[in-house]
Write a protein that holds these residues in place. Structure first.
Motif, PDB file in Angstrom:
ATOM      1  N   LEU A   5      34.284  14.162  36.002  1.00  9.17           N
ATOM      2  CA  LEU A   5      33.168  13.409  35.838  1.00  9.17           C
ATOM      3  C   LEU A   5      33.430  11.975  36.158  1.00  9.17           C
ATOM      4  N   ILE A   6      34.493  11.596  35.546  1.00 12.69           N
ATOM      5  CA  ILE A   6      34.805  10.241  35.890  1.00 12.69           C
ATOM      6  C   ILE A   6      35.373  10.010  37.328  1.00 12.69           C
ATOM      7  N   GLY A   7      35.941  10.663  37.781  1.00 13.04           N
ATOM      8  CA  GLY A   7      36.293  10.801  39.327  1.00 13.04           C
ATOM      9  C   GLY A   7      34.834  10.836  40.323  1.00 13.04           C
ATOM     10  N   TRP A   8      33.998  11.818  39.754  1.00 13.03           N
ATOM     11  CA  TRP A   8      32.981  11.944  40.379  1.00 13.03           C
ATOM     12  C   TRP A   8      32.067  10.557  40.511  1.00 13.03           C
ATOM     13  N   ALA A   9      31.971   9.874  39.286  1.00  9.95           N
ATOM     14  CA  ALA A   9      31.242   8.553  38.962  1.00  9.95           C
ATOM     15  C   ALA A   9      31.980   7.369  39.925  1.00  9.95           C
ATOM     16  N   VAL A  10      33.114   7.228  39.728  1.00 10.10           N
ATOM     17  CA  VAL A  10      33.816   6.277  40.845  1.00 10.10           C
ATOM     18  C   VAL A  10      33.503   6.583  42.160  1.00 10.10           C
ATOM     19  N   GLY A  14      16.523   5.713  53.492  1.00  8.58           N
ATOM     20  CA  GLY A  14      16.929   6.957  53.623  1.00  8.58           C
ATOM     21  C   GLY A  14      18.225   7.441  53.385  1.00  8.58           C
ATOM     22  N   LEU A  15      19.078   6.405  53.823  1.00  8.23           N
ATOM     23  CA  LEU A  15      20.693   6.830  54.027  1.00  8.23           C
ATOM     24  C   LEU A  15      21.132   6.732  52.289  1.00  8.23           C
ATOM     25  N   PRO A  16      20.909   5.448  51.573  1.00  8.19           N
ATOM     26  CA  PRO A  16      21.268   5.662  50.155  1.00  8.19           C
ATOM     27  C   PRO A  16      20.525   6.818  49.410  1.00  8.19           C
ATOM     28  N   ALA A  17      19.341   7.129  49.740  1.00 12.12           N
ATOM     29  CA  ALA A  17      18.590   8.181  49.037  1.00 12.12           C
ATOM     30  C   ALA A  17      19.223   9.551  49.162  1.00 12.12           C
ATOM     31  N   LEU A  18      19.582   9.736  50.646  1.00 10.39           N
ATOM     32  CA  LEU A  18      20.371  11.031  50.683  1.00 10.39           C
ATOM     33  C   LEU A  18      21.784  11.094  50.105  1.00 10.39           C
ATOM     34  N   VAL A  19      22.444   9.965  50.260  1.00 11.81           N
ATOM     35  CA  VAL A  19      23.769  10.234  49.533  1.00 11.81           C
ATOM     36  C   VAL A  19      23.403  10.176  48.124  1.00 11.81           C
ATOM     37  N   ALA A  20      22.447   9.437  47.494  1.00 12.38           N
ATOM     38  CA  ALA A  20      22.218   9.714  46.104  1.00 12.38           C
ATOM     39  C   ALA A  20      21.965  11.298  45.656  1.00 12.38           C
ATOM     40  N   ALA A  21      21.087  11.933  46.578  1.00 17.56           N
ATOM     41  CA  ALA A  21      20.723  13.187  46.304  1.00 17.56           C
ATOM     42  C   ALA A  21      21.741  13.921  46.197  1.00 17.56           C
ATOM     43  N   ALA A  22      22.821  14.057  47.399  1.00 12.15           N
ATOM     44  CA  ALA A  22      24.004  14.905  47.504  1.00 12.15           C
ATOM     45  C   ALA A  22      24.801  14.773  46.327  1.00 12.15           C
ATOM     46  N   TYR A  23      25.156  13.487  46.030  1.00 11.95           N
ATOM     47  CA  TYR A  23      25.973  13.117  44.873  1.00 11.95           C
ATOM     48  C   TYR A  23      25.387  13.630  43.640  1.00 11.95           C
ATOM     49  N   LEU A  24      24.089  13.514  43.320  1.00 12.61           N
ATOM     50  CA  LEU A  24      23.520  14.038  42.111  1.00 12.61           C
ATOM     51  C   LEU A  24      23.828  15.587  41.972  1.00 12.61           C
ATOM     52  N   TRP A  25      23.599  16.368  43.179  1.00 15.31           N
ATOM     53  CA  TRP A  25      23.600  17.736  43.320  1.00 15.31           C
ATOM     54  C   TRP A  25      25.213  18.304  42.911  1.00 15.31           C
ATOM     55  N   GLY A  70      27.236  16.291  40.899  1.00 20.58           N
ATOM     56  CA  GLY A  70      27.457  15.985  39.650  1.00 20.58           C
ATOM     57  C   GLY A  70      26.723  17.196  38.844  1.00 20.58           C
ATOM     58  N   VAL A  71      25.843  17.882  39.231  1.00 16.15           N
ATOM     59  CA  VAL A  71      25.003  18.858  38.410  1.00 16.15           C
ATOM     60  C   VAL A  71      25.874  20.337  38.487  1.00 16.15           C
ATOM     61  N   LEU A  72      26.785  20.365  39.680  1.00 15.55           N
ATOM     62  CA  LEU A  72      27.581  21.707  39.780  1.00 15.55           C
ATOM     63  C   LEU A  72      28.807  21.327  38.855  1.00 15.55           C
ATOM     64  N   VAL A 105      34.019  23.259  36.921  1.00 12.97           N
ATOM     65  CA  VAL A 105      35.294  23.453  35.978  1.00 12.97           C
ATOM     66  C   VAL A 105      35.253  24.993  35.020  1.00 12.97           C
ATOM     67  N   ARG A 106      34.235  25.294  34.596  1.00 11.20           N
ATOM     68  CA  ARG A 106      33.972  26.758  33.850  1.00 11.20           C
ATOM     69  C   ARG A 106      34.638  27.886  34.698  1.00 11.20           C
ATOM     70  N   ALA A 107      34.380  27.660  35.956  1.00  7.49           N
ATOM     71  CA  ALA A 107      34.978  28.858  36.858  1.00  7.49           C
ATOM     72  C   ALA A 107      36.454  29.033  37.121  1.00  7.49           C
ATOM     73  N   VAL A 108      37.021  27.935  36.816  1.00 12.36           N
ATOM     74  CA  VAL A 108      38.680  27.894  37.091  1.00 12.36           C
ATOM     75  C   VAL A 108      39.097  28.624  35.844  1.00 12.36           C
ATOM     76  N   CYS A 109      39.789  29.543  36.383  1.00  8.86           N
ATOM     77  CA  CYS A 109      40.551  30.364  35.007  1.00  8.86           C
ATOM     78  C   CYS A 109      41.836  31.204  35.760  1.00  8.86           C
ATOM     79  N   TYR A 110      42.633  31.638  34.883  1.00  9.16           N
ATOM     80  CA  TYR A 110      43.981  32.315  35.286  1.00  9.16           C
ATOM     81  C   TYR A 110      44.334  33.383  34.542  1.00  9.16           C
TER      82      TYR A 110
END
Length: 170
Positions: free
Chosen positions: A25-30, A61-72, A74-76, A81-86
């Motif tokens: 999440l820190i990496g995503w936010a930066v 439109g460009l910032p709105a599209l970028v914000a929507a993509a990054y928000l998606w 962030g939601v995922l 992270v929960r899907a990574v296992c060994y």
């Protein structure tokens, strides 16, 4: 929804540390802030009259599209992270990841050349590490991020030992 191809019977999956979500999440936010700042440049330049010919709909439109993509993204992140296992089996090591496109990677102990443990500054701050299994195949992407440092050290020693044992038995 588990699939037989992805989740073989009798496997006990071990999950990575939940603290890895904070690192991601820190990496995503930066990344989001920096990318959004670049996407807003045409809007800023148009607003100050430096680039008056830039279309207004695109400047907004460009910032709105970028914000929507990054928000998606962030939601995922929590589900990713929960899907990574060994899992460790007698003859091989399994890595699993993915939400939509799931992947299970099987690395036979006898094929491992060496085991690499890496720690970045952000991972170090949270007491985590990443484990990478190197094989002769260049396309193998056997990376297990988000392990507690003690578990990473244990797996490094254990997998190296199992690899040597399997290789000696060939």
């Amino acid at each position: 929804m588990p699939s037989e191809a992805i989740d073989p019977d009798g496997i006990r999956w071990e999950h990575i540390s939940p603290r890895y979500l904070t690192v991601r999440l820190i990496g995503w936010a930066v990344e989001t802030v920096l990318t959004l700042a670049v996407a807003c440049l045409p809007l800023i330049l148009r607003s100050f009259g430096v680039w008056p010919g830039f279309p207004q709909w695109l400047a907004w439109g460009l910032p709105a599209l970028v914000a929507a993509a990054y928000l998606w993204r962030g939601v995922l992140l929590p589900r990713q992270v929960r899907a990574v296992c060994y899992a460790e089996r007698n003859e091989d090591f399994l890595l699993r990841r993915g939400i939509f496109f799931q992947r299970t990677l099987v690395v036979p102990y006898g094929r491992m050349q060496y085991v690499d443990v890496t720690v970045g500054p952000l991972e170090r701050a949270f007491g985590l590490c990443s484990l990478k299994l190197h094989t002769a195949a260049p396309g193998t992407n056997a990376v297990l991020p988000g392990l507690p440092a003690s578990e990473g050290a244990r797996l490094r020693e254990h997998l190296s030992e199992r690899g040597e044992t399997q290789l000696a038995g060939l």
